[in-house]
Write a protein that holds these residues in place. Structure first.
Motif, mmCIF file in Angstrom:
data_model
loop_
_atom_site.group_PDB
_atom_site.id
_atom_site.type_symbol
_atom_site.label_atom_id
_atom_site.label_comp_id
_atom_site.label_asym_id
_atom_site.label_seq_id
_atom_site.Cartn_x
_atom_site.Cartn_y
_atom_site.Cartn_z
ATOM 1 N N ARG A 154 -9.673 8.862 -12.259
ATOM 2 C CA ARG A 154 -9.799 7.483 -12.716
ATOM 3 C C ARG A 154 -8.435 6.873 -13.121
ATOM 4 N NH1 ARG A 154 -14.571 5.211 -14.152
ATOM 5 N NH2 ARG A 154 -15.646 6.948 -15.100
ATOM 6 N N GLU A 155 -7.541 7.740 -13.601
ATOM 7 C CA GLU A 155 -6.200 7.248 -13.959
ATOM 8 C C GLU A 155 -5.433 6.809 -12.705
ATOM 9 O OE1 GLU A 155 -5.653 10.170 -17.882
ATOM 10 O OE2 GLU A 155 -4.643 10.705 -16.019
ATOM 11 N N LEU A 156 -5.620 7.540 -11.633
ATOM 12 C CA LEU A 156 -4.960 7.170 -10.375
ATOM 13 C C LEU A 156 -5.497 5.827 -9.882
ATOM 14 C CD1 LEU A 156 -5.130 10.673 -8.624
ATOM 15 C CD2 LEU A 156 -3.143 9.659 -9.780
ATOM 16 N N ASP A 157 -6.799 5.662 -9.985
ATOM 17 C CA ASP A 157 -7.445 4.411 -9.566
ATOM 18 C C ASP A 157 -6.939 3.227 -10.381
ATOM 19 O OD1 ASP A 157 -9.633 2.881 -8.205
ATOM 20 O OD2 ASP A 157 -10.347 2.709 -10.265
ATOM 21 N N ALA A 158 -6.881 3.413 -11.709
ATOM 22 C CA ALA A 158 -6.453 2.323 -12.591
ATOM 23 C C ALA A 158 -5.006 1.947 -12.293
ATOM 24 C CB ALA A 158 -6.607 2.750 -14.054
ATOM 25 N N MET A 162 2.232 11.079 -9.428
ATOM 26 C CA MET A 162 1.301 11.281 -10.549
ATOM 27 C C MET A 162 0.341 12.442 -10.298
ATOM 28 S SD MET A 162 0.261 7.300 -11.207
ATOM 29 C CE MET A 162 -0.887 7.644 -12.555
ATOM 30 N N VAL A 163 0.283 12.888 -9.053
ATOM 31 C CA VAL A 163 -0.677 13.945 -8.697
ATOM 32 C C VAL A 163 -0.194 15.294 -9.223
ATOM 33 C CG1 VAL A 163 -1.564 15.276 -6.723
ATOM 34 C CG2 VAL A 163 -1.760 12.784 -6.740
ATOM 35 N N ARG A 164 -0.893 15.823 -10.197
ATOM 36 C CA ARG A 164 -0.588 17.141 -10.776
ATOM 37 C C ARG A 164 -1.829 17.615 -11.527
ATOM 38 N NH1 ARG A 164 -0.084 14.438 -15.457
ATOM 39 N NH2 ARG A 164 1.096 12.532 -15.150
ATOM 40 N N PRO A 165 -1.885 18.907 -11.852
ATOM 41 C CA PRO A 165 -3.053 19.403 -12.574
ATOM 42 C C PRO A 165 -3.250 18.620 -13.869
ATOM 43 C CG PRO A 165 -1.706 21.243 -11.803
ATOM 44 C CD PRO A 165 -0.920 19.987 -11.534
ATOM 45 N N GLY A 166 -4.479 18.252 -14.158
ATOM 46 C CA GLY A 166 -4.794 17.577 -15.422
ATOM 47 C C GLY A 166 -4.934 16.073 -15.311
ATOM 48 N N VAL A 217 0.843 -1.211 0.000
ATOM 49 C CA VAL A 217 0.000 0.000 0.000
ATOM 50 C C VAL A 217 0.871 1.251 0.000
ATOM 51 C CG1 VAL A 217 -1.665 1.350 1.352
ATOM 52 C CG2 VAL A 217 -1.938 -1.135 1.160
ATOM 53 N N ALA A 218 1.878 1.256 0.863
ATOM 54 C CA ALA A 218 2.735 2.444 0.996
ATOM 55 C C ALA A 218 3.490 2.723 -0.306
ATOM 56 C CB ALA A 218 3.714 2.254 2.148
ATOM 57 N N ARG A 219 3.989 1.656 -0.914
ATOM 58 C CA ARG A 219 4.719 1.811 -2.173
ATOM 59 C C ARG A 219 3.811 2.433 -3.235
ATOM 60 N NH1 ARG A 219 8.896 -0.988 -4.608
ATOM 61 N NH2 ARG A 219 9.767 -0.804 -2.524
ATOM 62 N N ILE A 220 2.602 1.920 -3.327
ATOM 63 C CA ILE A 220 1.679 2.412 -4.358
ATOM 64 C C ILE A 220 1.290 3.865 -4.065
ATOM 65 C CG2 ILE A 220 -0.621 2.082 -5.381
ATOM 66 C CD1 ILE A 220 -0.099 -0.986 -5.031
ATOM 67 N N LEU A 221 1.072 4.195 -2.806
ATOM 68 C CA LEU A 221 0.754 5.598 -2.492
ATOM 69 C C LEU A 221 1.924 6.510 -2.853
ATOM 70 C CD1 LEU A 221 -1.187 5.386 0.910
ATOM 71 C CD2 LEU A 221 -2.120 6.055 -1.317
ATOM 72 N N SER A 222 3.151 6.062 -2.636
ATOM 73 C CA SER A 222 4.250 6.979 -3.008
ATOM 74 C C SER A 222 4.389 7.087 -4.522
ATOM 75 C CB SER A 222 5.569 6.687 -2.289
ATOM 76 O OG SER A 222 5.878 5.346 -2.342
ATOM 77 N N GLU A 223 4.029 6.053 -5.237
ATOM 78 C CA GLU A 223 4.031 6.171 -6.704
ATOM 79 C C GLU A 223 2.896 7.101 -7.174
ATOM 80 O OE1 GLU A 223 5.970 1.722 -7.384
ATOM 81 O OE2 GLU A 223 3.968 2.109 -8.168
ATOM 82 N N LEU A 224 1.739 6.986 -6.542
ATOM 83 C CA LEU A 224 0.608 7.852 -6.913
ATOM 84 C C LEU A 224 0.945 9.325 -6.648
ATOM 85 C CD1 LEU A 224 -2.377 5.776 -5.476
ATOM 86 C CD2 LEU A 224 -1.911 6.178 -7.911
ATOM 87 N N LYS A 225 1.671 9.534 -5.575
ATOM 88 C CA LYS A 225 2.051 10.906 -5.190
ATOM 89 C C LYS A 225 2.744 11.615 -6.357
ATOM 90 C CE LYS A 225 4.560 13.242 -1.490
ATOM 91 N NZ LYS A 225 5.180 13.087 -0.162
#
Ligand code: MF3
Ligand code: CO
Length: 264
Positions: free
Chosen positions: A38-42, A30-34, A20-28
């Motif tokens: 749904r892309e974060l979820d996928a 990806m977080v930017r305007p635009g 979980v922690a690894r995936i959250l740091s990868e998602l972090k």
């Protein structure tokens, strides 16, 4: 009944929570305007499956996605969609997996680009209040010592604690006893014991704590539409004290060695 975990079971929970922690740091990253929520979820679902885990929230009481994405006044359980994040938003990402029979659960709130001073402070206080709660995770204490420490920290900064949602025990189930409120007087509830595994998750608002659930049946928002932030880790009380299970990378090694991030 509170289910105490053996050292072997806690080791299993380290594994699920590190995913979980690894995936959250990868998602972090990806977080930017635009970016569409749904892309974060996928991405989260794809990475979980790659690591041999199953997303824990998908289908849970009918929840339709793997990730909860809650923006601005949304507190928790925001459903991913075609909506794009925009500059100035704050976004909470809450993710869980099941790996070899054990659940992991954690959440972070992130700024999207430049955000207001209030938003930055809210995010920081949500995180800091978690650590205040964590400091209370020790054998001589009772459950509500965690709750009271969180509430005190949040209210000290003029923010409010959401009452309608609470943290929880976690293990072979996503939600086990005990409930872990983020408010209350100290000295109540069960004594904390070695082998307890808790998801401690302060949810806080810049305004009032009252909530409303949107017509989708899931998205919880502040009734006054003030900003909300959420921060969550799965924590174990071990021989060596409190340990955050949902951390990734070198930090994870450090915490395992010292038994506690708070003391690291
Ligand atoms: N972290 C949340 C919780 O502890 C996630 C549950 S979302 C749900 O309740 F969709 F699975 F309900
Ligand atoms: Co949780």
């Amino acid at each position: 009944m509170i289910i105490l975990k053996s050292e072997t079971e806690i080791e299993m929970m380290r594994r699920s929570n590190r995913i979980v922690a690894r995936i959250l740091s990868e998602l972090k990253k990806m977080v930017r305007p635009g970016v569409k929520t749904r892309e974060l979820d996928a991405y989260a679902e794809m990475r979980a499956r790659e690591m041999g885990a199953v997303p824990a929230f998908k289908g849970y009481h009918g929840y339709p996605a793997s990730l909860c994405v809650s923006i601005n006044e949304e507190i928790v359980h925001g459903i991913p969609s075609e909506r794009e994040l925009k500059e100035g938003d704050i976004v909470s990402l809450d993710f869980g997996v099941i790996y070899k029979g054990f659940y992991g659960d954690a959440a972070i709130t992130l700024p999207v680009g430049e955000v207001s001073e209030e938003a930055r402070k809210l995010i920081e206080v949500a995180e800091r209040s978690f650590y205040c709660g964590l400091e209370q995770v020790k054998e001589e204490n009772r459950l509500s010592d965690i709750s009271a420490a969180i509430q005190t920290e949040v209210e000290k900064h003029g923010f409010s604690v959401i009452r309608a949602f609470v943290g929880h025990g976690i293990g072979r189930n996503l939600h086990e006893e005990p409930q872990v409120p983020n408010f209350g007087l100290p000295g109540h509830g069960p004594k904390l014991k070695k082998g307890m595994t808790l998801a401690i998750e302060p949810m806080i608002a810049a305004g009032h704590w009252e909530v409303e659930v949107l017509a989708d049946g899931w998205t919880a928002v502040t009734r006054d539409r003030s900003l909300a932030a959420h921060y969550e880790h799965t924590v174990a009380l071990t021989e060596n004290g409190a340990e955050i299970l949902s951390i990734d990378g070198p930090e994870a090694e450090e915490s395992a060695a010292s038994g506690s991030l708070a003391n690291a």
